[in-house]
Design a protein around this motif. Structure first.
Motif, short mmCIF file in Angstrom:
data_model
loop_
_atom_site.label_atom_id
_atom_site.label_comp_id
_atom_site.label_asym_id
_atom_site.label_seq_id
_atom_site.Cartn_x
_atom_site.Cartn_y
_atom_site.Cartn_z
N PHE A 9 1.31 -1.22 -0.40
CA PHE A 9 0.42 -0.11 -0.22
C PHE A 9 0.75 1.35 -0.16
O PHE A 9 2.30 1.20 -0.05
N ARG A 10 0.45 2.57 -0.05
CA ARG A 10 0.61 3.40 -0.24
C ARG A 10 0.31 4.34 0.98
O ARG A 10 -1.40 4.94 0.20
N GLU A 20 -4.91 1.60 11.06
CA GLU A 20 -5.38 0.28 12.31
C GLU A 20 -6.58 -0.09 12.01
O GLU A 20 -6.97 -0.86 11.64
N LYS A 21 -7.01 0.91 11.04
CA LYS A 21 -8.81 0.34 10.84
C LYS A 21 -9.14 -0.15 8.98
O LYS A 21 -9.41 -1.78 9.36
N ALA A 22 -8.68 -0.31 8.14
CA ALA A 22 -8.30 -0.47 6.54
C ALA A 22 -6.87 -1.24 6.97
O ALA A 22 -7.46 -2.79 6.08
N LEU A 23 -5.90 -1.89 7.95
CA LEU A 23 -5.37 -3.08 7.67
C LEU A 23 -4.79 -3.91 9.41
O LEU A 23 -4.22 -4.97 9.07
N ASP A 45 -8.09 -3.52 -1.86
CA ASP A 45 -9.18 -3.92 -2.68
C ASP A 45 -10.47 -2.84 -1.82
O ASP A 45 -10.27 -1.98 -0.68
N GLY A 46 -11.21 -1.94 -3.16
CA GLY A 46 -11.77 -1.43 -2.98
C GLY A 46 -11.68 0.00 -3.46
O GLY A 46 -12.63 1.31 -2.76
N GLY A 47 -9.96 0.32 -3.66
CA GLY A 47 -9.69 1.76 -3.77
C GLY A 47 -9.64 2.87 -2.42
O GLY A 47 -9.35 2.26 -2.28
N VAL A 53 -4.74 9.34 2.83
CA VAL A 53 -4.88 8.42 1.95
C VAL A 53 -4.35 7.10 1.73
O VAL A 53 -3.21 7.78 1.57
N LEU A 54 -5.11 6.28 1.83
CA LEU A 54 -4.19 5.13 2.10
C LEU A 54 -4.68 4.39 0.44
O LEU A 54 -6.20 3.89 0.53
#
Length: 207
Positions: free
Chosen positions: A96-97, A125-128, A111-113, A106-107
């Protein structure tokens, strides 16, 4: 006379050993002196806000009772108050970036953009499922105390920080790059059980 000579001969090895021990043991500089040296490092690096770190990152721990983690190569580009955190994991793992500015984070790459949030730490924390102290890590990765609150420092035999405790995290510095002036860390391990973040720096580039 013979008795005195024998006593001297017997005592000589002990005297030599004691002298050798005194030469081998070098007391560490006074803590106040080491703290002053650390303040001087912090002053020198206070304006170092344009740099690129390349290396490896490993994260493990639990978020909301669920164990998670990951690892990969890291390119961290710091540009003033903004930075970019690019992680490339092995095949099948997370890559990821993370782009962060004073306006938010911005992550991208999952998946999901792209996913956006005002706060980078909560976004990661929420996304990864990674708990990473990004706000403080910017200072810790340079071997500095963050401005977020009280910090406790312990120094190694080389006079550089060996451990730093701040905001519930214990940061250790197993290796330093002393070819630079001032010195910067080559390894940074941060732990706040059960969460761990391990950084191994392969190169620093300051602008």
């Amino acid at each position: 006379m013979k008795l005195s000579f024998r006593l001297l001969a017997a005592a000589l090895p002990l005297l030599l050993a004691a002298c050798a021990h005194k030469e081998a043991v070098r007391p560490q500089a006074d803590y106040t002196v080491l703290l002053d040296q650390q303040r001087a490092r912090e002053h020198q690096l206070a304006k170092a806000d344009h740099w690129v770190l390349q290396g490896k990152i490993g994260v493990s721990g639990q978020v909301n009772g669920k164990s998670d983690g990951g690892s990969g190569t890291l390119t961290w580009t710091q540009n003033g108050d903004s930075y970019e955190f690019v992680v490339r994991g092995p095949v099948g793992s997370k890559s990821f970036r993370l782009s962060v500015t004073p306006d938010g984070a911005v992550l991208d790459g999952l998946d999901g953009g792209p996913v956006r949030s005002p706060d980078a730490e909560s976004l990661v924390e929420k996304a990864l499922g990674w708990r990473v102290p990004l706000r403080d890590l910017r200072a810790w990765v340079l071997g500095l105390r963050a401005d977020s609150g009280p910090a406790e420092l312990k120094f190694g035999p080389d006079g550089l920080p060996a451990t730093l405790t701040q905001d519930g995290w214990n940061v250790t510095y197993p290796a330093w790059n002393t070819t630079r002036e001032p010195a910067v860390p080559n390894k940074v391990f941060a732990e706040n059980p059960p969460n761990k973040v391990r950084l191994s720096v392969e190169s620093w580039s300051f602008q």
